[in-house]
Design a protein around this motif. Structure first.
Motif, PDB file in Angstrom:
ATOM      1  N   PHE A  87       0.807  -1.218   0.000  1.00 46.36           N
ATOM      2  CA  PHE A  87       0.000   0.000   0.000  1.00 46.36           C
ATOM      3  C   PHE A  87       0.847   1.278   0.000  1.00 46.36           C
ATOM      4  O   PHE A  87       0.342   2.351  -0.332  1.00 46.36           O
ATOM      5  CB  PHE A  87      -0.944   0.013   1.206  1.00 46.36           C
ATOM      6  N   LYS A  96      -0.314   1.133  -6.955  1.00 49.87           N
ATOM      7  CA  LYS A  96      -1.071   2.324  -6.571  1.00 49.87           C
ATOM      8  C   LYS A  96      -2.128   2.696  -7.602  1.00 49.87           C
ATOM      9  O   LYS A  96      -3.020   3.497  -7.316  1.00 49.87           O
ATOM     10  CB  LYS A  96      -0.114   3.492  -6.324  1.00 49.87           C
ATOM     11  N   PHE A  99      -5.693   2.227  -6.611  1.00 50.92           N
ATOM     12  CA  PHE A  99      -6.383   3.189  -5.752  1.00 50.92           C
ATOM     13  C   PHE A  99      -7.519   3.908  -6.477  1.00 50.92           C
ATOM     14  O   PHE A  99      -8.369   4.528  -5.841  1.00 50.92           O
ATOM     15  CB  PHE A  99      -5.386   4.231  -5.210  1.00 50.92           C
ATOM     16  N   MET A 110      -9.080  -1.526   2.098  1.00 51.07           N
ATOM     17  CA  MET A 110      -9.005  -0.073   1.922  1.00 51.07           C
ATOM     18  C   MET A 110     -10.321   0.371   1.298  1.00 51.07           C
ATOM     19  O   MET A 110     -10.639   0.000   0.169  1.00 51.07           O
ATOM     20  CB  MET A 110      -7.817   0.315   1.019  1.00 51.07           C
ATOM     21  N   PRO A 125     -10.749   4.482  -1.638  1.00 51.86           N
ATOM     22  CA  PRO A 125      -9.441   5.148  -1.800  1.00 51.86           C
ATOM     23  C   PRO A 125      -9.483   6.328  -2.754  1.00 51.86           C
ATOM     24  O   PRO A 125      -8.862   7.362  -2.481  1.00 51.86           O
ATOM     25  CB  PRO A 125      -8.538   4.026  -2.325  1.00 51.86           C
ATOM     26  N   PRO A 183      -5.977   7.863   1.879  1.00 47.18           N
ATOM     27  CA  PRO A 183      -6.859   6.742   2.219  1.00 47.18           C
ATOM     28  C   PRO A 183      -6.228   5.848   3.288  1.00 47.18           C
ATOM     29  O   PRO A 183      -5.005   5.708   3.354  1.00 47.18           O
ATOM     30  CB  PRO A 183      -7.018   6.000   0.886  1.00 47.18           C
ATOM     31  N   TYR A 195      -6.309   2.004   5.455  1.00 51.16           N
ATOM     32  CA  TYR A 195      -6.670   0.607   5.273  1.00 51.16           C
ATOM     33  C   TYR A 195      -6.563  -0.119   6.609  1.00 51.16           C
ATOM     34  O   TYR A 195      -5.807   0.266   7.505  1.00 51.16           O
ATOM     35  CB  TYR A 195      -5.804  -0.066   4.215  1.00 51.16           C
TER      36      TYR A 195
END
Length: 543
Positions: free
Chosen positions: A75, A95, A98, A119, A122, A132, A134
């Motif tokens: 993450f 990423k 996201f 998550m 996001p 964001p 998680y």
């Protein structure tokens, strides 16, 4: 003096990485890269809509799984957990996940440790300028089951089924991911095992498109059409009957050297092939063409990255399917291009590869594939000429007889060139020539000129003559009235006193005075019209 450090706007950077995606299918590329680096032997891609109607992309593998620190690296931005430099070396790729409504990760390592990470929203957080969060929770492990499952729910894209369906996913995986690598062609080169992980291993990939109810398991290797140098004819092909099914392989080529004490190598493999062969190994989205897909690709980790330019002199390079790999290539963060073209190592790779392609591969392709295509083009041209001749001969029998023994022409005209021919014959005959006013001799004829003929009258003055099959054709062509002094046609197919507009907008009036057709442009110009059919008829009647 103050010493300052640049600051990183973390939220903006996360948002830009997630947003800056060339192809939505890169989400799958990143998932497969992670599975490959985790030693996965089996990878599953599942596409469906959940009970809430949300689009879900689920990626499963039987790799070594993640511990708590690995999950954090997954993450985090720019925090790769890989010990060896590999496919996902920069820690940026995941990423792009996201840009979704939810990410759920299930993972279990061999020691029996299992986690669930979630998550929620996001993309909404990033767009609200918030980082964001998680949640990671330890869960009960499943006996004997290791690996990772990633669920991306509500990926932010219009019409996700357009991209994420069986055909497009299959094509993308086999062309642009670690499960479409061509490394196994080079597994017999021992030195490469130091630089490429699992060189001899190709994962199995299972694609399950639950939306369209299609599923299939495939071998995770790049697809080349099998060799086919003596192809069968395609009964539906008009010109390239055999060459559409032709395929010749080239390679594997492996070259290595040392530059400034550093090992440098490249690997080259590929084919030249006809349209049918290329179609069989690619499932192109609407609007894409074989020409845009095929050519020469630069690759790293034996995965095609970007099409190369300048490596081949052959103008029909889209008939080639060549992949050039070098571990010396350095990639952009999104893995869509090469960054170090000026590096001496890369220059050596490209120059040496160019020699092989143009001196070896292209010459062999010219002797085989392209020669076959040329022969087919010649044969098709000959067949076209034969067909045209047979059609002409059949049409010839149906053309009306001219019925004049005085001139050596058998048939009545049916086109402008025939009118010019009959006009010449009538001018050459002493009897018929007396029927033709205004023109004494033909000087020159050209169908490419603005005016068809340059003639002279009885005073040896030059006059411009336009030739038409029917008089009405004169008004369909782009002929300003200033460009002709006389019209010769086979038949006048307009009525007396009929007015017609020229292309230049001027109006001309057709009259019949003293046994002669005339086109009048006001009081400025009188243009005689010589109707050859009436001359021929008068000669027949005179006999």
């Amino acid at each position: 003096m103050r010493i300052c450090k640049p600051e990183v706007k973390e939220i903006s950077l996360f948002r830009e990485v997630a947003k800056n995606i060339v192809n939505p299918l890169e989400v799958i590329r990143e998932g497969i890269s992670n599975s490959h680096d985790a030693d996965a032997k089996h990878i599953s891609i599942v596409i469906y809509r959940n009970k809430s109607g949300k689009f879900v992309l689920e990626m499963q593998d039987d790799g070594k799984g993640m511990n708590f620190n690995n999950i954090q690296s997954f993450f985090n931005l720019g925090d790769s957990n890989k010990d060896n430099v590999g496919i996902g070396e920069k820690g940026l790729g995941t990423k792009i996940y996201f840009k979704s409504e939810k990410i759920i990760l299930y993972t279990q390592v061999r020691e029996g440790e299992a986690y669930k990470a979630t998550m929620d929203k996001p993309w909404e957080a990033l767009m609200s300028n918030m980082m964001p969060e998680y949640i990671v929770e330890k869960i009960k492990p499943s006996p004997g089951k290791i690996g990772t499952t990633i669920c991306i729910e509500g990926y932010i894209i219009d019409n996700p089924e357009k991209y994420f369906n069986f055909d497009t996913v299959l094509d993308y995986i086999l062309w642009f991911t670690a499960a479409g690598s061509f490394k196994t062609f080079f597994a017999n080169y021992p030195e490469l095992h130091k630089y490429v992980y699992n060189l001899q291993v190709a994962p199995r990939v299972f694609i399950d498109d639950k939306i369209n109810c299609i599923n299939e398991e495939i071998a995770g290797t790049h697809q080349f059409h099998p060799p086919q140098e003596k192809p069968k004819e395609d009964p539906y092909e008009v010109i390239y009957k055999k060459s559409v099914n032709y395929c010749r392989h080239f390679g594997p080529y492996h070259r290595a050297t040392n530059i400034n004490g550093e090992y440098v190598s490249f690997q080259l493999y590929g084919t030249v092939s006809g349209t049918n062969c290329r179609k069989k190994i690619s499932k192109l989205r609407q609007g894409k063409s074989l020409k845009s897909r095929f050519g020469i690709y630069l690759a790293k980790d034996f995965i095609p990255i970007t099409k190369a330019t300048g490596l081949i002199l052959e103008p029909n390079q889209h008939h080639f399917h060549l992949l050039l790999n070098s571990q010396s290539f350095e990639l952009t963060a999104d893995r869509n291009n090469i960054t170090n073209f000026d590096d001496p190592k890369v220059k050596w790779v490209l120059e040496e590869a160019k020699k092989i392609i143009n001196e070896d591969i292209v010459s062999l392709a010219e002797e085989g594939y392209f020669m076959l295509r040329k022969q087919e083009e010649i044969e098709h041209s000959l067949q076209d000429k034969r067909r045209s001749l047979y059609t002409r001969l059949a049409k010839f029998d149906k053309i009306a007889e001219l019925g004049m023994d005085e001139i050596p022409i058998l048939k009545s005209p049916d086109n402008e060139a025939q009118v010019a021919l009959i006009f010449s014959a009538l001018m050459a005959n002493k009897i018929s020539r007396k029927k033709i006013k205004h023109i004494n001799k033909i000087g020159h004829y050209s169908y490419q000129s603005a005016t068809d003929m340059v003639c002279v009258n009885q005073n040896n003055e030059k006059i411009l003559v336009e030739v038409e099959y029917k008089l009405s054709n004169l008004f369909k062509h782009d002929h300003p009235y200033e460009t002709f002094d006389c019209v010769v046609c086979w038949r006048v197919d307009l009525d007396v006193n009929e007015k017609k507009k020229m292309k230049d907008g001027n109006i001309m009036n057709l009259v019949y005075e003293d046994g002669e057709w005339l086109l009048k442009y006001g009081t400025k110009k009188m243009i005689p019209v010589i109707e050859l059919s009436s001359i021929v008829d008068s000669l027949k009647n005179w006999k």
